[in-house]
Design a protein around this motif. Structure first.
Motif, short mmCIF file in Angstrom:
data_model
loop_
_atom_site.label_atom_id
_atom_site.label_comp_id
_atom_site.label_asym_id
_atom_site.label_seq_id
_atom_site.Cartn_x
_atom_site.Cartn_y
_atom_site.Cartn_z
N THR A 34 0.69 -0.88 -0.23
CA THR A 34 0.03 0.19 0.14
C THR A 34 0.78 1.09 0.38
O THR A 34 1.75 1.37 0.83
CB THR A 34 -0.97 0.15 1.08
OG1 THR A 34 -2.05 -1.20 1.13
CG2 THR A 34 -1.84 1.26 1.17
N VAL A 35 0.54 2.29 -0.90
CA VAL A 35 1.13 3.38 -1.02
C VAL A 35 0.22 4.49 -1.19
O VAL A 35 -1.15 4.54 -1.53
CB VAL A 35 1.97 3.37 -2.00
CG1 VAL A 35 3.23 3.00 -2.53
CG2 VAL A 35 1.34 3.37 -3.33
N ARG A 36 0.15 5.28 -0.44
CA ARG A 36 -0.06 7.36 0.50
C ARG A 36 -0.44 7.23 -1.22
O ARG A 36 1.11 8.23 -1.57
CB ARG A 36 -0.23 7.58 0.77
CG ARG A 36 -1.28 9.15 1.69
CD ARG A 36 -0.65 9.43 2.79
NE ARG A 36 -1.20 8.68 3.39
CZ ARG A 36 -2.18 7.82 4.42
NH1 ARG A 36 -3.21 8.08 3.73
NH2 ARG A 36 -1.70 6.62 5.09
N VAL A 37 -1.14 8.51 -1.98
CA VAL A 37 -0.77 9.32 -3.09
C VAL A 37 -1.42 10.87 -2.47
O VAL A 37 -2.29 10.67 -1.68
CB VAL A 37 -1.22 8.37 -4.30
CG1 VAL A 37 -0.77 7.18 -4.93
CG2 VAL A 37 -3.18 8.37 -4.30
N ALA A 38 -0.67 11.11 -3.78
CA ALA A 38 -1.59 13.15 -3.37
C ALA A 38 -2.78 13.30 -3.53
O ALA A 38 -3.40 14.15 -3.16
CB ALA A 38 -0.09 13.99 -3.68
N ASP A 39 -3.28 12.77 -5.56
CA ASP A 39 -4.28 12.09 -5.44
C ASP A 39 -4.17 11.49 -6.08
O ASP A 39 -4.29 10.78 -7.61
CB ASP A 39 -4.20 14.07 -6.91
CG ASP A 39 -5.12 14.64 -7.56
OD1 ASP A 39 -6.15 13.26 -7.48
OD2 ASP A 39 -5.25 15.80 -8.22
N LEU A 40 -5.82 11.04 -5.07
CA LEU A 40 -6.37 9.92 -5.49
C LEU A 40 -7.16 9.67 -7.45
O LEU A 40 -6.80 8.70 -8.07
CB LEU A 40 -7.06 9.35 -4.69
CG LEU A 40 -7.63 7.14 -5.27
CD1 LEU A 40 -6.68 7.06 -5.00
CD2 LEU A 40 -8.72 6.76 -3.90
N ALA A 41 -7.81 10.71 -7.44
CA ALA A 41 -8.45 10.79 -9.12
C ALA A 41 -7.86 11.13 -9.99
O ALA A 41 -7.91 10.39 -10.85
CB ALA A 41 -9.52 12.17 -8.55
#
Length: 316
Positions: free
Chosen positions: A264-271
């Protein structure tokens, strides 16, 4: 390779290990690694994988004391489910999501603890050196490999020297700081992580060390190139290992098979990531974020990488 700005926030947030015995897996990470139980529960209908709801499956979150990233997410699998990477058939170079890596304060003591907790190991802790490892300088390393109760492979490491930042350990081990993606051709792998996450190699290091081969269970004379992906000058926790061998079998991972299944990674802009998946025809096979330490549900998606690896993207 020209890359846009990296879209990943921080390092790997979690890895998902599917286990047929949730209680046994919890005991292993408590007794073998000194991890603490952060929470547990049962999934609801908000998460879907390959068109099927994950509702009803039990989970537990664990991590090293004080760690803010790199949690172990244990997910209960069906009794008799096949493994993601069957042992002993799978070889170190067979492409796919293969290994989770963590630091140890004392590798020899760690080795004794995980063996006492029931883990199989490939070798005792052994020393080696990375000379001129890109921006991280020269690093002295001691490592060993072990297998957890669901067949997940762990690489346990202590590194000294160089300039790479390492966590301060409140217990005997760190959280997961790295996952390993062995392959025989780096090009599609790098292209995937460039297009979707804006990552590029920050280290590209040829490795021809018999100590490393002994640690990973590879034959004498095996060589590989190790690449670390990240923003310029940094690292995200994704290690791409390109082996110089003629043949390998790809092992795509699934949440319906046991062992290491996803990171799992966190992203700045999922859209933005959703739009990129549509633009580049990246396989988007899951919807809804699985539990993390700070929340049990939220916005997220699961994609399949170039080696069949599952990657969960969650909004920042």
């Amino acid at each position: 390779m020209t890359t846009p700005s990296a879209r990943v926030v921080g390092r790997i947030q979690a890895v998902t290990v599917v286990t047929p015995d949730l209680e046994a897996a919890i005991r292993f990470y408590q007794d073998g690694l000194g991890y603490v139980l952060l929470g547990q529960g049962t999934l609801d209908a908000s998460t879907v994988f390959e068109g099927q709801s994950l509702a009803g499956r039990r989970w537990a979150l664990m991590n090293a004391p004080g760690a803010s990233e790199g949690a172990i997410r244990l997910m209960e699998g069906a009794a008799g489910a096949p493994p993601n990477r069957p042992r002993p058939d799978t070889r170190p170079w067979d492409p796919g999501l293969a290994v989770l890596e963590l630091y140890a304060r004392d590798p020899l003591e760690s080795y004794r603890q995980v063996q006492a907790a029931g883990a199989t190991t490939l070798s005792p802790p052994l020393p080696y050196r990375f000379v001129n490892a890109g921006p991280f300088g020269t690093i002295d390393v001691t490592s060993y490999a072990a297998f957890g109760p669901a067949g997940e492979q762990l690489f346990v490491t202590k590194a000294t020297g160089g300039t790479r930042e390492r966590p301060t350990l409140a217990g005997s081990h760190s959280g997961v700081f790295n996952v390993v993606l062995p392959n025989l051709d780096r090009r599609p792998v790098l292209r995937f992580y460039e297009l979707l996450l804006g990552l590029e190699p920050t280290v590209d290091l040829p490795i021809q060390q018999e100590t490393v081969n002994q640690i990973i269970g590879a034959p004498h004379g095996t060589t590989l190139d190790m690449l670390l992906l990240g923003p310029p000058g940094g690292a995200t926790g994704i290690e791409v290992e390109e082996f110089d061998v003629a043949h390998g079998r790809m092992y795509p991972t699934s949440l319906n098979r046991t062992g290491l299944a996803m990171f799992t990674v966190r992203v700045a802009d999922l859209a933005e990531c959703r739009a990129l998946c549509e633009d580049y025809r990246i396989a988007w096979i899951g919807e809804g974020a699985l539990p993390l330490p700070e929340r049990e549900r939220g916005a997220g998606m699961i994609v399949r990488g170039a080696l069949g690896e599952l990657v969960e993207l969650v909004g920042d």
